[in-house]
Design a protein around this motif. Structure first.
Motif, PDB file in Angstrom:
ATOM      1  N   ASN A 205      -0.593  11.088  -5.866  1.00  0.00           N
ATOM      2  CA  ASN A 205      -1.207  10.118  -4.964  1.00  0.00           C
ATOM      3  C   ASN A 205      -0.182   9.055  -4.584  1.00  0.00           C
ATOM      4  OD1 ASN A 205      -4.020  11.179  -5.537  1.00  0.00           O
ATOM      5  ND2 ASN A 205      -3.429  10.475  -7.566  1.00  0.00           N
ATOM      6  N   TYR A 206      -0.129   8.759  -3.308  1.00  0.00           N
ATOM      7  CA  TYR A 206       0.769   7.700  -2.832  1.00  0.00           C
ATOM      8  C   TYR A 206       0.109   7.008  -1.648  1.00  0.00           C
ATOM      9  CZ  TYR A 206       4.853   5.251  -1.070  1.00  0.00           C
ATOM     10  OH  TYR A 206       5.712   4.282  -0.637  1.00  0.00           O
ATOM     11  N   LYS A 207      -0.003   5.697  -1.713  1.00  0.00           N
ATOM     12  CA  LYS A 207      -0.613   4.910  -0.651  1.00  0.00           C
ATOM     13  C   LYS A 207       0.448   4.088   0.075  1.00  0.00           C
ATOM     14  CE  LYS A 207      -5.148   4.421  -2.874  1.00  0.00           C
ATOM     15  NZ  LYS A 207      -6.182   3.452  -3.351  1.00  0.00           N
TER      16      LYS A 207
END
Length: 208
Positions: A205-207
């Motif tokens: 996950n990467y925002k």
């Protein structure tokens, strides 16, 4: 998957009562599988229908299959939600349900989906669904779905358990275990009318 659920609900404190209709469409497809496997016991597992296909020596070439399921009905529901304890549960009772199943490809075994003859099946009956979602520890969530459908001749029951673990801000993992009972399906000498599906996945996950 597609789901449409028009509903009217009444909420007080942590409780909700609802009256709704629903339409749920599920589609399962494996397109154009070509393998180089030589294991004669190789199996390919699909997700929604929990169907499997046994491989043969030399594998498959250009194998494809498709299964579609439509569900219609009306239901009464109750929901309880406690944000402080990170706990949520709901119960739905549908006295009238309509279930349509059909398969597209001739290569699929219709009996594995409980279809006695032809490539489609229509069923009228009643259903029950219960759901639980609980964050039992920090960043650890258990979700459970119980489903029961009967046309008064046959019974289908599902218990789906999902465990989500957030390891850190980038990585997570999920364990999914699905147990199904369907007495319209051909009897298996080892498992009877039960089927089991297990799935372990890892996520990044990467925002931004």
């Amino acid at each position: 998957d597609y789901q449409l659920t028009p509903a009217v609900t009444y909420t007080w404190n942590k409780h909700s009562l609802g009256l709704s209709g629903y339409y749920h469409r599920r589609k399962e497809k494996i397109p154009n599988i070509t393998t180089v496997q030589t294991d004669p016991n190789l199996k390919y597992y699909t997700f929604t229908g929990m169907e499997n296909t046994d491989g043969t020596t030399g594998g498959y070439s250009g194998f494809e299959r498709e299964f579609v399921n439509h569900e219609f009905g009306g239901e009464l529901s109750y929901q309880y939600k406690n944000d402080k304890k990170h706990f949520e549960t709901s119960i739905s009772l549908s006295p009238l349900s309509y279930n349509l199943q059909f398969i597209v490809n001739d290569d699929m075994d219709a009996a594995s989906f409980g279809i006695k003859s032809g490539k489609s099946m229509n069923q009228y009956g009643s259903s029950f669904e219960g759901r639980i979602k609980w964050e039992f520890y920090h960043n650890m969530v258990w979700s459970c779905r119980l489903f029961y459908f009967t046309n008064y001749d046959h019974v289908q029951g599902d218990m789906e358990n999902t465990f989500d673990f957030i390891l850190n801000r980038f990585f997570s993992t999920r364990l999914f275990v699905h147990l199904r009972y369907d007495d319209a399906r051909a009897l298996n000498k080892d498992f009877g009318h039960f089927q089991l599906k297990e799935l372990l996945s890892f996520g990044f996950n990467y925002k931004f």
